[in-house]
Design a protein around this motif. Structure first.
Motif, PDB file in Angstrom:
ATOM      1  N   ALA A 121     -12.376  -6.475  11.842  1.00 22.71           N
ATOM      2  CA  ALA A 121     -11.267  -6.547  12.798  1.00 22.71           C
ATOM      3  C   ALA A 121     -10.629  -5.180  13.013  1.00 22.71           C
ATOM      4  CB  ALA A 121     -10.223  -7.544  12.319  1.00 22.71           C
ATOM      5  N   CYS A 122     -10.670  -4.331  12.006  1.00 19.64           N
ATOM      6  CA  CYS A 122     -10.047  -3.003  12.106  1.00 19.64           C
ATOM      7  C   CYS A 122     -10.690  -2.128  13.175  1.00 19.64           C
ATOM      8  CB  CYS A 122     -10.104  -2.295  10.760  1.00 19.64           C
ATOM      9  SG  CYS A 122      -9.032  -3.037   9.516  1.00 19.64           S
ATOM     10  N   VAL A 123     -11.939  -2.380  13.511  1.00 21.86           N
ATOM     11  CA  VAL A 123     -12.609  -1.550  14.519  1.00 21.86           C
ATOM     12  C   VAL A 123     -12.565  -2.187  15.908  1.00 21.86           C
ATOM     13  CG1 VAL A 123     -14.104  -0.404  12.849  1.00 21.86           C
ATOM     14  CG2 VAL A 123     -14.888  -2.486  13.972  1.00 21.86           C
ATOM     15  N   ASN A 124     -11.998  -3.364  16.025  1.00 25.35           N
ATOM     16  CA  ASN A 124     -11.853  -4.022  17.315  1.00 25.35           C
ATOM     17  C   ASN A 124     -10.642  -3.426  18.027  1.00 25.35           C
ATOM     18  OD1 ASN A 124     -11.166  -5.791  19.430  1.00 25.35           O
ATOM     19  ND2 ASN A 124     -12.033  -7.541  18.352  1.00 25.35           N
ATOM     20  N   PRO A 125     -10.823  -2.820  19.210  1.00 27.74           N
ATOM     21  CA  PRO A 125      -9.692  -2.166  19.874  1.00 27.74           C
ATOM     22  C   PRO A 125      -8.596  -3.143  20.327  1.00 27.74           C
ATOM     23  CG  PRO A 125     -11.640  -2.124  21.274  1.00 27.74           C
ATOM     24  CD  PRO A 125     -12.066  -2.674  19.949  1.00 27.74           C
ATOM     25  N   ALA A 126      -8.894  -4.424  20.370  1.00 27.27           N
ATOM     26  CA  ALA A 126      -7.903  -5.420  20.795  1.00 27.27           C
ATOM     27  C   ALA A 126      -7.050  -5.918  19.627  1.00 27.27           C
ATOM     28  CB  ALA A 126      -8.603  -6.602  21.464  1.00 27.27           C
ATOM     29  N   ILE A 127      -7.366  -5.464  18.406  1.00 24.16           N
ATOM     30  CA  ILE A 127      -6.669  -5.936  17.210  1.00 24.16           C
ATOM     31  C   ILE A 127      -6.101  -4.745  16.450  1.00 24.16           C
ATOM     32  CG2 ILE A 127      -6.948  -7.115  14.993  1.00 24.16           C
ATOM     33  CD1 ILE A 127      -9.282  -8.658  16.251  1.00 24.16           C
ATOM     34  N   VAL A 128      -4.867  -4.876  15.995  1.00 25.96           N
ATOM     35  CA  VAL A 128      -4.263  -3.852  15.147  1.00 25.96           C
ATOM     36  C   VAL A 128      -4.021  -4.476  13.779  1.00 25.96           C
ATOM     37  CG1 VAL A 128      -2.272  -2.352  14.756  1.00 25.96           C
ATOM     38  CG2 VAL A 128      -3.126  -2.711  17.077  1.00 25.96           C
ATOM     39  N   VAL A 129      -4.627  -3.887  12.756  1.00 25.85           N
ATOM     40  CA  VAL A 129      -4.455  -4.352  11.387  1.00 25.85           C
ATOM     41  C   VAL A 129      -3.714  -3.277  10.616  1.00 25.85           C
ATOM     42  CG1 VAL A 129      -5.626  -5.029   9.254  1.00 25.85           C
ATOM     43  CG2 VAL A 129      -6.601  -5.688  11.475  1.00 25.85           C
ATOM     44  N   GLN A 130      -2.623  -3.684   9.985  1.00 23.65           N
ATOM     45  CA  GLN A 130      -1.887  -2.772   9.115  1.00 23.65           C
ATOM     46  C   GLN A 130      -1.613  -3.490   7.811  1.00 23.65           C
ATOM     47  OE1 GLN A 130       1.082  -1.292  12.327  1.00 23.65           O
ATOM     48  NE2 GLN A 130       1.096   0.215  10.655  1.00 23.65           N
ATOM     49  N   VAL A 131      -1.827  -2.797   6.705  1.00 22.04           N
ATOM     50  CA  VAL A 131      -1.632  -3.350   5.373  1.00 22.04           C
ATOM     51  C   VAL A 131      -0.358  -2.769   4.781  1.00 22.04           C
ATOM     52  CG1 VAL A 131      -2.592  -3.452   3.042  1.00 22.04           C
ATOM     53  CG2 VAL A 131      -4.112  -3.653   5.030  1.00 22.04           C
ATOM     54  N   LEU A 132       0.436  -3.653   4.211  1.00 23.43           N
ATOM     55  CA  LEU A 132       1.626  -3.231   3.484  1.00 23.43           C
ATOM     56  C   LEU A 132       1.313  -3.400   2.000  1.00 23.43           C
ATOM     57  CD1 LEU A 132       4.588  -2.298   3.692  1.00 23.43           C
ATOM     58  CD2 LEU A 132       5.225  -4.704   3.623  1.00 23.43           C
ATOM     59  N   PRO A 133       0.907  -2.314   1.330  1.00 21.44           N
ATOM     60  CA  PRO A 133       0.518  -2.436  -0.081  1.00 21.44           C
ATOM     61  C   PRO A 133       1.710  -2.790  -0.970  1.00 21.44           C
ATOM     62  CG  PRO A 133       0.236  -0.175   0.699  1.00 21.44           C
ATOM     63  CD  PRO A 133       0.796  -0.964   1.826  1.00 21.44           C
ATOM     64  N   LEU A 134       1.397  -3.389  -2.092  1.00 21.65           N
ATOM     65  CA  LEU A 134       2.449  -3.787  -3.029  1.00 21.65           C
ATOM     66  C   LEU A 134       3.290  -2.600  -3.484  1.00 21.65           C
ATOM     67  CD1 LEU A 134       0.552  -6.393  -5.224  1.00 21.65           C
ATOM     68  CD2 LEU A 134       2.313  -6.826  -3.507  1.00 21.65           C
ATOM     69  N   ASP A 135       2.663  -1.434  -3.610  1.00 19.38           N
ATOM     70  CA  ASP A 135       3.423  -0.276  -4.094  1.00 19.38           C
ATOM     71  C   ASP A 135       4.392   0.274  -3.049  1.00 19.38           C
ATOM     72  OD1 ASP A 135       1.692   1.078  -2.399  1.00 19.38           O
ATOM     73  OD2 ASP A 135       0.738   2.259  -3.971  1.00 19.38           O
ATOM     74  N   ALA A 136       4.429  -0.336  -1.855  1.00 15.80           N
ATOM     75  CA  ALA A 136       5.416   0.063  -0.845  1.00 15.80           C
ATOM     76  C   ALA A 136       6.819  -0.381  -1.251  1.00 15.80           C
ATOM     77  CB  ALA A 136       5.053  -0.521   0.514  1.00 15.80           C
ATOM     78  N   GLY A 137       6.888  -1.321  -2.182  1.00 22.18           N
ATOM     79  CA  GLY A 137       8.185  -1.761  -2.682  1.00 22.18           C
ATOM     80  C   GLY A 137       8.887  -2.746  -1.759  1.00 22.18           C
ATOM     81  N   ALA A 138      10.193  -2.820  -1.917  1.00 27.45           N
ATOM     82  CA  ALA A 138      11.000  -3.761  -1.134  1.00 27.45           C
ATOM     83  C   ALA A 138      10.873  -3.459   0.351  1.00 27.45           C
ATOM     84  CB  ALA A 138      12.449  -3.678  -1.573  1.00 27.45           C
ATOM     85  N   HIS A 139      10.929  -4.521   1.141  1.00 31.20           N
ATOM     86  CA  HIS A 139      10.812  -4.347   2.589  1.00 31.20           C
ATOM     87  C   HIS A 139      11.666  -5.370   3.321  1.00 31.20           C
ATOM     88  CE1 HIS A 139       8.128  -7.825   2.697  1.00 31.20           C
ATOM     89  NE2 HIS A 139       7.488  -7.292   1.678  1.00 31.20           N
TER      90      HIS A 139
END
Length: 97
Positions: free
Chosen positions: A7-25
């Motif tokens: 899915a990450c290479v499909n131009p119609a889809i945007v995938v973003q990961v929020l890793p656990l080490d990003a902390g509180a959100h």
């Protein structure tokens, strides 16, 4: 995992990961879905909140704006799409086949 990497290479889809080490959100209160449609007159934007026992649809402009702001904060804190694709590829390599 491989489907997410694809899915990450499909131009119609945007995938973003929020890793656990990003902390509180901003979305620590739980998951939400923003349902945004092409014609806001016929189909106004709503926010869907659901859990094991109930669901809630938020339609008031101020409520929807709050969740758009929360979504923008999540996107800013998450890995960018390229970094997210790399991260998911590494996880997929370690994932049992």
């Amino acid at each position: 995992m491989n489907r997410l990497v694809e899915a990450c290479v499909n131009p119609a889809i945007v995938v973003q990961v929020l890793p656990l080490d990003a902390g509180a959100h901003a979305a620590m209160g739980g998951p939400f879905t923003i349902l945004d449609y092409a014609d806001p007159v016929l189909d106004p934007t709503v926010v869907y909140l659901g859990n094991d026992t109930s669901t809630l649809l938020l339609e008031k402009e101020m409520q929807v704006e709050r969740y758009w702001l929360m979504f923008d904060h999540l996107r800013a804190k998450a890995l960018d799409p390229d970094e997210s694709g790399d991260f998911l590829a590494r996880v997929a390599d370690d994932y049992p086949k």
